[in-house]
Design an enzyme around this catalytic site. Sequence first.
Site, mmCIF file in Angstrom:
data_model
loop_
_atom_site.group_PDB
_atom_site.id
_atom_site.type_symbol
_atom_site.label_atom_id
_atom_site.label_comp_id
_atom_site.label_asym_id
_atom_site.label_seq_id
_atom_site.Cartn_x
_atom_site.Cartn_y
_atom_site.Cartn_z
ATOM 1 C CG ASP A 8 -1.922 1.176 1.149
ATOM 2 O OD1 ASP A 8 -2.532 1.365 0.079
ATOM 3 O OD2 ASP A 8 -2.083 1.898 2.144
ATOM 4 C CD GLU A 10 -2.176 6.155 2.723
ATOM 5 O OE1 GLU A 10 -2.763 7.056 2.087
ATOM 6 O OE2 GLU A 10 -2.755 5.110 3.085
ATOM 7 C CD GLU A 53 -6.926 19.048 -1.241
ATOM 8 O OE1 GLU A 53 -6.655 19.235 -2.443
ATOM 9 O OE2 GLU A 53 -6.888 19.938 -0.360
ATOM 10 C CG HIS A 58 -2.023 10.764 4.082
ATOM 11 N ND1 HIS A 58 -1.393 11.873 4.580
ATOM 12 C CD2 HIS A 58 -2.058 10.921 2.730
ATOM 13 C CE1 HIS A 58 -1.027 12.668 3.590
ATOM 14 N NE2 HIS A 58 -1.444 12.118 2.444
ATOM 15 C CG HIS A 151 -6.877 6.103 4.119
ATOM 16 N ND1 HIS A 151 -7.193 5.302 3.052
ATOM 17 C CD2 HIS A 151 -8.056 6.552 4.594
ATOM 18 C CE1 HIS A 151 -8.503 5.284 2.873
ATOM 19 N NE2 HIS A 151 -9.042 6.047 3.800
ATOM 20 C CG ASP A 156 -4.732 1.269 5.056
ATOM 21 O OD1 ASP A 156 -5.352 1.196 6.139
ATOM 22 O OD2 ASP A 156 -4.838 2.233 4.280
#
Length: 237
Positions: A8, A10, A53, A58, A151, A156
Amino acid sequence: MTRTLILDTETTGLDPLTGDRILEVAVVELINLVPSGRHYHVLIDPEREVPEEAARVHGFTWDMLRGKPKFAEILPEMLVFLGDDPIVAHNASFDFAFLDSEFKKAGQPTIDRRRMIDSLVLAKKRFPGLPNSLDALCRRYGIDNSMRTSHNALLDVQLLAQVYLELMGGKQPGLGLVSAPVLQSPVIVAVQSTADTARSPRLIMPTEAEIAAHHAFVQKLKEPLWNSVEAAEPAAG
């Protein structure tokens, strides 16, 4: 032995073509579909501002990431961990698009897309028409995601590893005879008997109280199959 990686990322935004960058990478290793306990995790200086945003999603700002290694600096170590094995990601085309962009910026060949396994595609085939986000799949499979308030890539991938095992048939830790630990819970290792450890089977008979409790339970069932099985058994003696 089969090795699979759960990955994963970010990022600072949604589109690498507009200059968005990776700021976190996490990878969990599975051996024979069981988490081995080995993982790779790194925070990265994205070399640009993190929009508000994205930070709300995260929790990372550029001030928090200044001074962290840049992607080109972590790439050699990450490539060693990734090896040549299949890579699972949820909505994998998103993560791979960012990886492609970062690899090209670092002057490295991109990862072969044939290694990509998209768990979102697998979930949509299993549950067509239903929500198939990571949170939705955790709820569907009874996986505790209460810690997922933002997140975080490392959390995750640990959740996605559990989801992926369920999507692949719900293989449980311990059934693959793997002795390595899981990240969050121990693996129960199944040990095969050898000539030195084999024991004679021992017949276990239920007590009269257990038999009576069983019959009482069966009588509560509507047209229990068990009655027809007992009726078909030959009388003892």
